[in-house]
Structure formats: C-alpha cells, structure tokens
Design an enzyme around this catalytic site. Structure first.
Site: not given
Length: 336
Positions: A223, A231, A265
């Site tokens: 990330r 998104e 992540r």
C-alpha cells in the site's frame, strides 16, 4: 537517421489489420504517441512532407509546420538518450518550439496524443541514500507483473528469497517444496509439480521465470504510504491505475517498508528508477494526500500544486474523496 528513430519507426509502421482503427497520421491507434512522432520525423527526413491532417490541429501554415519538423528532427537526433516515453517526447516538442504560438504547440501535442504542458510535472524528490527514520526494512523487488497493479495505490510485488531482506524467514517446507517441484519437473511429473507449486503459492511464495531462470520469491502486497487514489469505480480511478502501471510495470522497485495496515498490506514508499512514485501520483492529480495516516508536509505541498494547476481529478471543483466514497458504500450496504 539515428537507430533509435529507425527502431521506433519500425514499431509503428507495421501493416494494420481490418479491425485496427487509424489515427490521424495514418497509423494504428495503438501507435499514437512517441512511435507516431518518430514515424513522421522519419518520413519528413525522406520526403520533406508533414502529415496532411496536422492542419486541422494547428493555426500556422504548411511552410511553418515544415520548419517545426526540421527543428524537431534535429533535436531528436541530438537528444541523448532520445525520447522513449510520451512525457519525454512532449518535453522535446515544448522545448524545441518554445518560441512558437501556444495554439500550435498544444495542437501538435494533441495531434500525437502527447501530454500538454500544464499536465507535465517536475520531480524534486530523490531516493534516500540511507534508510529514513521509521523504516523497518528495504525491499528490492523482481520486475512487477503488470497484472499485479490493482489500482492507483496498491500493487503486489515479489522479492527473491535469495535477497537478505527475506532469506532468513523462508519456511523450510516452502524450500523443500521448491526442491521437490524442480525434481518433479525433471522427470516430467507435471501434475506433482503443479501440486507442489500450489503448496508454495498458498504459503505466500511463488516460482517465477525471470529470463529463463526459475526463482523462488516471496509475495508482498504494498500500500503506497501517504496517498489515497480514487477507487476503480470513481472518476479518475482507471487513470490512476494506468499511471501507476505505466511507472512500475515490468520494472524492479525499491520499497521502504514502514509497517502493515489492518488488511495485511505492507505500507511503504516506492522508488522506481530513482523516481518517488507517490510524488508523481500527487503532482499529476491522481491521488489525495492521505493526511489521516501521514502528516508529511511535502505530500500536502504536492497535492496543492496539482489543485492549483487543476490537473487530473482536480479538474473538478469538488471531487469526492475516496475515504468518503468508501464510507458511504459501507453505510449503504449496512442499511440493505
């Protein structure tokens, strides 16, 4: 004619098939950009002719257009190295024709589908020579699979188990499965080899073929620290994903890992060929500074620059923030 120009010319001059749409300069849509410019410069050197359709994009005469191509051809030959990316080709045109009318320069760039001047960014961040405070460890990745770029702020990478950053943590059962798989493939027992590879992948590792060499590698979901990109379903979500893909696809990365998020992540700063990836995403208006999780003032500065230039998602006066978008959809799902 330089070899680099000949090479790009060759790429864009393959015969088109019936289902390939043609761009304004008579080559397939897939070749618009650097290759198309190289094609036309190559053609100009031979024929002294500029593209017929260019006049629909610019205001100056054909004689003036020929003067531009003469200058661009000279600049291309002198460039070391010559342009390889759309941004590099755009800068060459802008620098070469900087004394010409704005309408002509922007029209020429539009004709080739190259970035306009206000969308280009000047990068300032340099890759650190030593590990900054807070870095847990550094990863040197294998070339990134283009399919592993999920969106504008998350990618999956692999690091060779021979790398010191991961070599001491590889489970013995994964190493053993890797050895057994190699032996199974030698005796052409591919079903057994596939079974062993599944065991390896289920453990978070994978066997990758890099330049005809099989490498056992560990998987990391990364990330990007300090930014939040739109998104996929949001405006500019696809553009953000494509920009990140363009930067890191098929390239090896340097990643400084600061920790993990609640989704497992690894949160890190990413450098590709010396470029700080988060800086590019912010300056191109393809991400927000994720101030709730990262207080770095330089990130806020880069976001502000993109806002002022109204590039990317900032072309809208009030773009929806991705964290608000996610919250609204969670609440909507809870109500259903």
């Amino acid at each position: 004619m330089g070899n680099a120009l000949r090479s790009l010319y060759g790429k864009c001059c393959k015969p088109t098939t019936a289902d390939e749409s043609l761009g304004p300069h008579g080559v397939s849509a897939a070749t618009v950009g650097v290759s198309a410019l190289a094609h036309d410069l190559f053609n100009f050197e031979i024929t002294s002719q500029v593209p017929e359709e260019l006049g629909s994009y610019v205001v100056s005469s054909r004689k003036a257009q020929a003067n531009w191509y003469r200058k661009m051809l000279d600049a291309w030959k002198q460039a070391k190295p010559p342009p390889q990316t759309a941004e590099e080709a755009s800068r060459l045109i802008i620098d070469t024709l900087k004394r010409h009318q704005k309408a002509d320069v922007e029209g020429l760039l539009t004709f080739y589908g190259l970035p306009l001047p206000h969308t280009l960014v000047n990068l300032s961040a340099e890759a650190p020579t030593s590990l900054p405070d807070g870095v847990l460890y550094e990863l040197q990745t294998l070339p990134v699979d283009p399919k592993a770029v999920a969106d504008g702020d998350t990618i999956t990478v692999y690091v060779s188990t021979a790398d010191p950053s991961v070599s001491s943590t590889v489970p013995k059962e994964v190493i053993l499965a890797s050895v057994k798989r190699a032996k199974a493939r030698e005796r052409k027992d591919y079903d057994k080899a596939d079974e062993l590879h599944k065991k390896i992948t289920d453990s978070g590792y994978r066997i990758l073929n890099i330049q005809n060499e099989e490498i056992l590698a560990r998987k990391f979901r990364i990330r990007l620290r300090g930014i939040d990109a739109p998104e996929s379903q949001m405006p500019y979500g696809k553009e953000a994903q494509q920009e990140l893909l363009k930067m890191v696809g098929k390239k090896s990365l340097r990643i400084l890992v600061y920790g993990e998020d609640r989704y497992g992540r690894y949160v890190g700063d990413i450098y590709c060929n010396g470029r700080f990836v988060q800086e590019v995403m912010l300056k191109k208006g393809l991400a927000w500074h994720y101030v709730a999780y990262d207080k770095r003032t330089i990130l806020a500065k880069w976001e502000k620059e993109a806002r002022e230039r109204r590039v990317g998602l900032w072309a809208s006066s009030n773009p929806e923030k991705p964290w608000d978008w996610r919250r609204d959809r969670r609440q909507g799902n809870n109500q259903n």
